[in-house]
Design an enzyme around this catalytic site. Sequence first.
Site, PDB file in Angstrom:
ATOM      1  N   CYS A   1       0.889  -1.163   0.000  1.00 58.46           N
ATOM      2  CA  CYS A   1       0.000   0.000   0.000  1.00 58.46           C
ATOM      3  C   CYS A   1       0.917   1.200   0.000  1.00 58.46           C
ATOM      4  O   CYS A   1       1.537   1.499   1.015  1.00 58.46           O
ATOM      5  CB  CYS A   1      -0.923   0.037   1.224  1.00 58.46           C
ATOM      6  SG  CYS A   1      -1.865   1.580   1.268  1.00 58.46           S
TER       7      CYS A   1
ATOM      8  N   CYS B   1      -0.560   4.196   2.472  1.00 56.34           N
ATOM      9  CA  CYS B   1      -0.571   4.054   3.925  1.00 56.34           C
ATOM     10  C   CYS B   1      -0.282   2.609   4.289  1.00 56.34           C
ATOM     11  O   CYS B   1       0.855   2.173   4.175  1.00 56.34           O
ATOM     12  CB  CYS B   1      -1.885   4.558   4.517  1.00 56.34           C
ATOM     13  SG  CYS B   1      -3.362   4.018   3.632  1.00 56.34           S
ATOM     14  N   SER B   2      -1.285   1.837   4.685  1.00 53.90           N
ATOM     15  CA  SER B   2      -0.987   0.464   5.102  1.00 53.90           C
ATOM     16  C   SER B   2      -2.183  -0.453   4.883  1.00 53.90           C
ATOM     17  O   SER B   2      -2.398  -1.378   5.657  1.00 53.90           O
ATOM     18  CB  SER B   2      -0.578   0.451   6.576  1.00 53.90           C
ATOM     19  OG  SER B   2      -1.613   1.022   7.360  1.00 53.90           O
ATOM     20  N   CYS B   3      -2.963  -0.217   3.845  1.00 48.97           N
ATOM     21  CA  CYS B   3      -4.132  -1.062   3.589  1.00 48.97           C
ATOM     22  C   CYS B   3      -3.698  -2.508   3.409  1.00 48.97           C
ATOM     23  O   CYS B   3      -2.714  -2.792   2.725  1.00 48.97           O
ATOM     24  CB  CYS B   3      -4.866  -0.571   2.340  1.00 48.97           C
ATOM     25  SG  CYS B   3      -5.432   1.132   2.521  1.00 48.97           S
TER      26      CYS B   3
HETATM   27 FE    FE Z   1      -3.343   2.028   2.911  1.00 48.83          FE
END
Ligand code: FE
Length: 194
Positions: free
Chosen positions: A92, A95-97
């Site tokens: 991602c 961000c951090s999906c």
């Molecule tokens: Fe994300």
Amino acid sequence: MDARVRALESILVDKGYVQPAALDEIVEAYQTRIGPRGGARVVARAWTDPAYAAHLAADATSAIAELDLGGRQGEHMVAVFNDAGTHHLVVCTLCSCYPWAVLGIPPSWYKSSAYRARAVLEPRAVLAEFGTALPGDTRIRVWDSTAEIRYLVVPRRPAGTEGWSEDQLADLVNRDSMIGVRPADEPAAVGNRS
Ligand code: FE
């Protein structure tokens, strides 16, 4: 970040917007009950059942739900299948999906800015750092997760596993292989583990 989260939590609790017991329940669920084992079941089923693999390829969200997985952060899933010619890698960049419903809590490196940038710029070098050396003619496809779509990599089934049960195969499917940074474990690794 920890302090910020605690401060935010205490404000929300003080104002009565959330119940501490509900938060504890969610954290406990992801730490102990929901983890990469769910994704491993999906991959093992796909390895052993061609009809399920086809369903997973066509509509991963519904194929995953069929195994009683899914839900939060896993609403719209796409499964990508590694083969001899193509290797898939998930990141991602924003961000951090991450597909929490099938893989549990993301590893800290997945959230690092270095991984997020380098997975796109130099995926082959990133894979090498995870110990994954791909043949020069293997194409690498990088998938950028979003709030709407989460990806699950189906790694290649290791050789020497003909006739293995779904449960036995699931033991070979490590978390990192479903993000795409490593292959599934070799059968010998399981023998060493027991
Ligand atoms: Fe994300």
